[in-house]
Design an enzyme around this catalytic site. Structure first.
Site, PDB file in Angstrom:
ATOM      1  N   ASP A  60       8.452  -5.057  11.871  1.00  0.00           N
ATOM      2  CA  ASP A  60       9.609  -4.701  12.697  1.00  0.00           C
ATOM      3  C   ASP A  60      10.564  -5.883  12.824  1.00  0.00           C
ATOM      4  O   ASP A  60      11.784  -5.720  12.760  1.00  0.00           O
ATOM      5  CB  ASP A  60       9.149  -4.280  14.095  1.00  0.00           C
ATOM      6  CG  ASP A  60       8.288  -3.023  14.073  1.00  0.00           C
ATOM      7  OD1 ASP A  60       8.354  -2.287  13.080  1.00  0.00           O
ATOM      8  OD2 ASP A  60       7.556  -2.794  15.052  1.00  0.00           O
ATOM      9  N   LYS A  75       0.835  -1.208   0.000  1.00  0.00           N
ATOM     10  CA  LYS A  75       0.000   0.000   0.000  1.00  0.00           C
ATOM     11  C   LYS A  75       0.865   1.252   0.000  1.00  0.00           C
ATOM     12  O   LYS A  75       0.607   2.212  -0.753  1.00  0.00           O
ATOM     13  CB  LYS A  75      -0.920  -0.012   1.216  1.00  0.00           C
ATOM     14  CG  LYS A  75      -1.862   1.183   1.292  1.00  0.00           C
ATOM     15  CD  LYS A  75      -2.741   1.116   2.541  1.00  0.00           C
ATOM     16  CE  LYS A  75      -3.643   2.360   2.636  1.00  0.00           C
ATOM     17  NZ  LYS A  75      -4.462   2.329   3.878  1.00  0.00           N
ATOM     18  N   GLU A  76       1.890   1.274   0.829  1.00  0.00           N
ATOM     19  CA  GLU A  76       2.789   2.423   0.873  1.00  0.00           C
ATOM     20  C   GLU A  76       3.509   2.608  -0.457  1.00  0.00           C
ATOM     21  O   GLU A  76       3.706   3.744  -0.918  1.00  0.00           O
ATOM     22  CB  GLU A  76       3.809   2.235   1.996  1.00  0.00           C
ATOM     23  CG  GLU A  76       3.206   2.314   3.393  1.00  0.00           C
ATOM     24  CD  GLU A  76       4.156   1.826   4.478  1.00  0.00           C
ATOM     25  OE1 GLU A  76       3.882   2.081   5.662  1.00  0.00           O
ATOM     26  OE2 GLU A  76       5.161   1.173   4.126  1.00  0.00           O
TER      27      GLU A  76
END
Length: 493
Positions: A276, A206-207
């Site tokens: 992360d 999406k980014e």
């Protein structure tokens, strides 16, 4: 995975990572619902448990610590109750070096997830953006300058919440021009980091679409090479790891390789923090000089371990190493890898080792192995390779190949691990020295025999147990019975 690559994970402990970014307090509220509110006919959620964990940049630091590295965390908090909760969590996990700065007016960022029966219902967010007064910003930059010179790499966790001010980016650009350190970035706006020329960036699909102004494609993997090329152009990054959720990860290196890594299909308990884990592991792999393909595979494996846990995802060094060693299932080809796995998984457990050819498997074998398992918690079976059996039993043996014999043993639930041996020595001495079991099991027919391994067992203080054999059951006897019978085969049909 090859042992030399797995061994490089041991070097994680020598790396010091500076994590800079936005702190987020994660709250998880478990509820149950048994009635409606009379005033509005809406469900009433009774809170059964509330837990807090470190999120955002603090979760990155937590994951890097769990993977074995040293960490310094530079971040910003508010001056409120959520800040107090965060500091209590930091005190309960004191391994990292903390460099906390406080905003005079803004709230500490907190994301509260409300669950019912394990299902996420709502997320409530507190705080939007934190800013530092000029004197506090000067102290923040002073810490950054000092910490940069001490670390091996920098991880920027930028959630666009204020910790990564343009002055921070300018200072990193200046510092990097003087002393090179790998800088990896997780951000929603990679354009602002192009002058830093990051070592690695990790946008999600999406980014990537938002950054490149492209439209979604039905085949995301097919679109990935084009997107990563544009992302490298935008960010000036050396390597782009484009995460594609269930479709895995597509990795591109500037003027280098491009490849796709599929993800393991696992039960997802909580995907919060999976990215992360992936980028933390990828950074450490890069620092210990693991090649891109294996680095991405290992990072995906770490993320898959993390998302199977409740609350914020994490993966420990021990879990990752054990998973890589055991990726082929029960069969561990390398005895040193098996020893490492047993060391990790065998804490406070009794490890039992037995060895044999297990050629034509029969009830005697089954009974023997079941009783061997009863001697402890983890049963390891050393199995002679084909060449070793030929030397011990003669040129007509084995009847079944090593792969066939191991396949039979894999089906037995009470066997935990299987390791082939006998490439140089037909005795189990080297295997015993490598694994160092608590118990070594043999059949009772060896009880009155001075076996080659007896001296080694005594010197290492390993208990030896002899198990009664099932009468009239042995591979040799079965072969003799077959050879002694005349078998007439009739054509069917």
């Amino acid at each position: 995975m090859e042992r030399d690559i797995i061994n490089k994970l041991n070097n994680f402990k020598d790396k010091h990572i500076l994590v800079i970014g936005d702190f987020i307090l994660d709250a998880y509220v478990d509820t149950q619902c048994e009635r409606l509110a009379p005033e509005a006919s809406v469900p009433v959620l009774d809170i059964t448990k509330t837990t807090y964990s470190l999120g955002g940049a603090a979760n990155v630091a937590y994951n890097l610590e769990k993977l074995g590295s040293k960490v310094s965390l530079l971040t910003v908090l508010g001056q409120d109750d959520n800040s107090k909760k965060a500091i209590q969590l930091f005190k309960s996990n004191p391994q990292k070096s903390l460099y906390l700065h406080f905003s005079a007016e803004d709230q500490t960022l907190c994301k509260t997830r409300i669950h019912k029966d394990g299902q996420l219902l709502y997320r409530l967010d507190e705080g939007k953006h934190l800013t530092l007064e000029n004197d506090q910003m000067d102290l923040f930059l002073k810490d950054l300058r000092e910490l940069y010179l001490k670390c091996d790499a920098v991880y920027i966790a930028d959630y666009n919440k204020g910790a990564i001010h343009y002055k921070v980016i300018d200072l990193l650009e200046e510092l990097k021009s003087m002393v090179y350190k790998p800088i990896v970035i997780d951000s929603k706006n990679y354009l602002q980091y192009r002058n830093i020329q990051p070592c690695i960036i990790k946008p999600n699909y999406k980014e990537a679409l938002e950054l490149t102004h492209e439209k979604a494609h039905n085949d995301r993997i097919k679109q990935a090479p084009y997107l990563t090329d544009k992302l490298m152009e935008i960010s000036k990054a050396k390597l782009v790891a484009l995460t594609l959720d269930k479709d895995g990860v597509y990795v591109s290196r500037r003027n280098g390789s491009q490849f796709h890594i599929e993800t393991c299909q696992v039960e997802v308990q909580n995907s919060s923090g999976a990215g992360d884990i992936f980028l933390s592991t990828l950074l450490l792999n890069h620092l210990v000089e693991i090649d891109d393909i294996n680095a991405a595979k290992i990072a995906c494996q770490a993320a898959s371990i993390g998302i199977q846990k409740e609350a914020t995802a994490h993966c420990t060094w021990e879990e990752l190493k054990a998973s890589l060693i055991q990726e082929s299932g029960k069969v561990i080809i390398n005895s040193e890898n098996l020893a490492e796995l047993v060391k990790i998984k065998g804490q406070d457990k009794t490890v039992v080792l037995t060895t044999g050819c297990f050629d034509i498997f029969h009830s005697g074998h089954a009974t023997f192995l079941k009783q061997a398992k009863e001697q402890g918690d983890i049963l390891i079976v050393g199995i002679n390779i084909d060449e070793s059996i030929a030397r011990l039993k003669g040129p007509d043996r084995p009847v079944n190949t090593l792969m066939d014999r191991m396949e039979v043993l894999k089906a037995l639930s009470y066997i935990d691990y299987i390791v082939p041996f006998g490439d140089q020595d037909d005795t189990p001495i080297s295997l015993i020295k490598t694994i160092k079991p608590h118990v070594f099991v043999k059949g009772e027919d060896y009880q009155s025999t001075v076996t080659p391994e007896k001296k080694t067992l005594m010197s290492l203080g390993i208990k030896q147990v002899f198990i009664p054999l099932v009468p009239h059951q042995s591979t040799t006897k079965i072969i003799n019975r077959v050879q002694g019978n005349t078998i007439n085969l009739k054509k069917i049909g």
